[in-house]
Scaffold this motif. Sequence first.
Motif, PDB file in Angstrom:
ATOM      1  N   CYS A 157      45.045  38.209  33.765  1.00  0.00           N
ATOM      2  CA  CYS A 157      46.184  39.147  33.477  1.00  0.00           C
ATOM      3  C   CYS A 157      45.895  40.119  32.011  1.00  0.00           C
ATOM      4  CB  CYS A 157      47.273  38.277  32.938  1.00  0.00           C
ATOM      5  SG  CYS A 157      48.773  38.954  32.424  1.00  0.00           S
ATOM      6  N   GLY A 158      45.145  39.800  31.308  1.00  0.00           N
ATOM      7  CA  GLY A 158      44.378  40.602  30.233  1.00  0.00           C
ATOM      8  C   GLY A 158      43.735  41.767  30.988  1.00  0.00           C
ATOM      9  N   ALA A 159      43.006  41.466  31.954  1.00  0.00           N
ATOM     10  CA  ALA A 159      42.125  42.592  32.548  1.00  0.00           C
ATOM     11  C   ALA A 159      42.917  43.591  33.133  1.00  0.00           C
ATOM     12  CB  ALA A 159      41.112  42.082  33.321  1.00  0.00           C
ATOM     13  N   LEU A 160      44.019  43.004  33.867  1.00  0.00           N
ATOM     14  CA  LEU A 160      44.971  44.027  34.507  1.00  0.00           C
ATOM     15  C   LEU A 160      45.685  44.973  33.566  1.00  0.00           C
ATOM     16  CD1 LEU A 160      46.340  42.090  37.524  1.00  0.00           C
ATOM     17  CD2 LEU A 160      45.081  44.231  37.535  1.00  0.00           C
ATOM     18  N   ARG A 161      46.153  44.362  32.476  1.00  0.00           N
ATOM     19  CA  ARG A 161      46.949  45.183  31.500  1.00  0.00           C
ATOM     20  C   ARG A 161      45.765  46.209  30.704  1.00  0.00           C
ATOM     21  NH1 ARG A 161      46.806  44.477  26.591  1.00  0.00           N
ATOM     22  NH2 ARG A 161      46.059  42.358  26.435  1.00  0.00           N
ATOM     23  N   LEU A 184      44.404  39.120  42.141  1.00  0.00           N
ATOM     24  CA  LEU A 184      44.821  39.810  43.336  1.00  0.00           C
ATOM     25  C   LEU A 184      46.523  39.344  43.458  1.00  0.00           C
ATOM     26  CD1 LEU A 184      43.195  39.679  46.784  1.00  0.00           C
ATOM     27  CD2 LEU A 184      45.586  39.853  46.299  1.00  0.00           C
ATOM     28  N   GLN A 185      46.780  38.144  43.109  1.00  0.00           N
ATOM     29  CA  GLN A 185      48.282  37.574  43.027  1.00  0.00           C
ATOM     30  C   GLN A 185      48.930  38.700  42.054  1.00  0.00           C
ATOM     31  OE1 GLN A 185      48.691  33.453  42.797  1.00  0.00           O
ATOM     32  NE2 GLN A 185      47.196  33.261  44.618  1.00  0.00           N
ATOM     33  N   LEU A 186      48.493  38.834  40.654  1.00  0.00           N
ATOM     34  CA  LEU A 186      48.991  39.624  39.639  1.00  0.00           C
ATOM     35  C   LEU A 186      49.411  40.965  40.013  1.00  0.00           C
ATOM     36  CD1 LEU A 186      46.995  37.926  36.608  1.00  0.00           C
ATOM     37  CD2 LEU A 186      49.560  37.779  36.922  1.00  0.00           C
ATOM     38  N   ASP A 292      50.128  37.665  27.143  1.00  0.00           N
ATOM     39  CA  ASP A 292      49.646  37.582  28.477  1.00  0.00           C
ATOM     40  C   ASP A 292      49.592  36.135  29.121  1.00  0.00           C
ATOM     41  OD1 ASP A 292      48.860  40.341  28.677  1.00  0.00           O
ATOM     42  OD2 ASP A 292      47.100  40.028  27.809  1.00  0.00           O
ATOM     43  N   LEU A 293      49.329  35.306  28.231  1.00  0.00           N
ATOM     44  CA  LEU A 293      49.475  33.876  28.666  1.00  0.00           C
ATOM     45  C   LEU A 293      50.645  33.437  28.957  1.00  0.00           C
ATOM     46  CD1 LEU A 293      47.598  31.416  29.174  1.00  0.00           C
ATOM     47  CD2 LEU A 293      47.590  30.638  26.744  1.00  0.00           C
ATOM     48  N   ALA A 294      51.728  33.858  28.147  1.00  0.00           N
ATOM     49  CA  ALA A 294      53.105  33.379  28.328  1.00  0.00           C
ATOM     50  C   ALA A 294      53.501  34.055  29.691  1.00  0.00           C
ATOM     51  CB  ALA A 294      53.862  33.861  27.163  1.00  0.00           C
ATOM     52  N   ARG A 298      54.959  32.364  32.997  1.00  0.00           N
ATOM     53  CA  ARG A 298      56.360  32.749  33.342  1.00  0.00           C
ATOM     54  C   ARG A 298      56.158  33.103  34.936  1.00  0.00           C
ATOM     55  NH1 ARG A 298      58.586  37.137  34.304  1.00  0.00           N
ATOM     56  NH2 ARG A 298      57.081  38.422  33.238  1.00  0.00           N
ATOM     57  N   LEU A 299      55.001  33.829  35.320  1.00  0.00           N
ATOM     58  CA  LEU A 299      54.764  34.133  36.651  1.00  0.00           C
ATOM     59  C   LEU A 299      54.648  32.830  37.604  1.00  0.00           C
ATOM     60  CD1 LEU A 299      52.810  37.532  36.350  1.00  0.00           C
ATOM     61  CD2 LEU A 299      55.284  37.337  37.042  1.00  0.00           C
ATOM     62  N   ALA A 300      53.834  32.045  36.872  1.00  0.00           N
ATOM     63  CA  ALA A 300      53.672  30.614  38.059  1.00  0.00           C
ATOM     64  C   ALA A 300      54.924  30.101  38.037  1.00  0.00           C
ATOM     65  CB  ALA A 300      52.411  29.981  37.166  1.00  0.00           C
ATOM     66  N   GLU A 301      55.565  29.781  37.037  1.00  0.00           N
ATOM     67  CA  GLU A 301      56.998  29.075  37.212  1.00  0.00           C
ATOM     68  C   GLU A 301      57.845  29.821  38.244  1.00  0.00           C
ATOM     69  OE1 GLU A 301      58.107  28.513  32.809  1.00  0.00           O
ATOM     70  OE2 GLU A 301      58.838  26.569  33.627  1.00  0.00           O
ATOM     71  N   ALA A 302      57.908  31.147  38.216  1.00  0.00           N
ATOM     72  CA  ALA A 302      58.919  31.856  39.102  1.00  0.00           C
ATOM     73  C   ALA A 302      58.018  31.892  40.192  1.00  0.00           C
ATOM     74  CB  ALA A 302      59.006  33.271  38.545  1.00  0.00           C
ATOM     75  N   GLY A 303      57.072  31.349  40.825  1.00  0.00           N
ATOM     76  CA  GLY A 303      56.252  31.198  42.091  1.00  0.00           C
ATOM     77  C   GLY A 303      55.549  32.541  42.422  1.00  0.00           C
ATOM     78  N   PHE A 304      55.198  33.375  41.586  1.00  0.00           N
ATOM     79  CA  PHE A 304      54.488  34.778  41.902  1.00  0.00           C
ATOM     80  C   PHE A 304      52.901  34.341  41.815  1.00  0.00           C
ATOM     81  CE2 PHE A 304      58.566  36.703  40.589  1.00  0.00           C
ATOM     82  CZ  PHE A 304      58.787  37.465  41.808  1.00  0.00           C
TER      83      PHE A 304
END
Length: 337
Positions: A157-161, A184-186, A292-294, A298-304
């Motif tokens: 997540c940090g790298a993509l940002r 890839l998923q992010l 980024d960690l939060a 959040r994305l994992a909880e939302a299924g992404f």
Amino acid sequence: MRSTHTHSAVLAHARGPIAIESIYLGEPGPGEVLLRMEACGICHSDLFVAGLEKLPLAPLTLGHEGVGRVESVGAQVTDWAVGDRAGITFLGPTCGSCEWCTTGRQRFCPKQLNFGYTLHGALGEYAIAPVSALVRVPESLDAEAAAPLCCAGWTACGALREAGLENGQSVALFGLGGLGHLALQLAKARGMRIAAVDVAEDKLHMAREWGADVVAHGETAGRTLQKEFGGVDAAIVLTPSAAAIHQAFRALKRTGTLVLVGLAMSQYELPLVDTVLKGITVRGSYLGSRQDLAEVFRLAEAGFLRPHTQSYALAEAPRLLERLRAGELMGRAVITW
Ligand SMILES: [Zn+2]
Ligand SMILES: [Zn+2]
């Protein structure tokens, strides 16, 4: 308060063997908690630490992407209670007062401690950790899925940002292991056009299933991506390979960004003419911000974000590290208790 013994994956000394050892942990001290671990992922940085010429702490318990529950609390701990769920990342306590700590960039604190490096890590039945470095892990996430988010997911997540991409721009991800498959998923969740690069055919096959627009073999990726995309806006190197950096650089379009993430003790020679005349940005990316960690949780909880994991017993950890070194693991291997 109880004192505890644990079985943990221990690196005996610098470049020494890794074995499962029985360790006396004692009790959590002031500002610390004892965690009963639920899960801990096996990360390439464990191998990096194991290969260092010198170690600040030895024997050393490895592991820095763990999820556990508070079993007992030490003195002066007020905001964590028995039963709370906590995550251990690579980032341990920091000084709290330097220019990086006071601007939300604690990961660049020169006085930082690190789990599984300067502090004992999370690859054991129990771990003692200072609460200042723990993160809250949502109850809704399965421990096996949550553990890889604490290092691989956070770092991706940090790298993509850091790549500074906008919706619709293109990104090439070099290395489709633990970090790469989450990156890839992010990238997918953010609407980017994705090129997935690896030297292993089975990983390229999986990348296509996970939604990569183009897959390219590592040895010829630069040429392939110039042809397919006209070059990419950003290339993120998640694997510890100088050869991958070379191809990633070649894959960039003008004014593109090269983001380096994978850790290796090698050198890379920057082609000056292309860097200057094409306005290339080269940057390193290490872990991510707290936000980024939060976001990862959040994305994992939302299924992404769904880490592809395989669960193993602790006894398998030494062998898994060898298989990781050989590039044989798909997704993330996670030790569960
Ligand atoms: Zn890691
Ligand atoms: Zn600091």
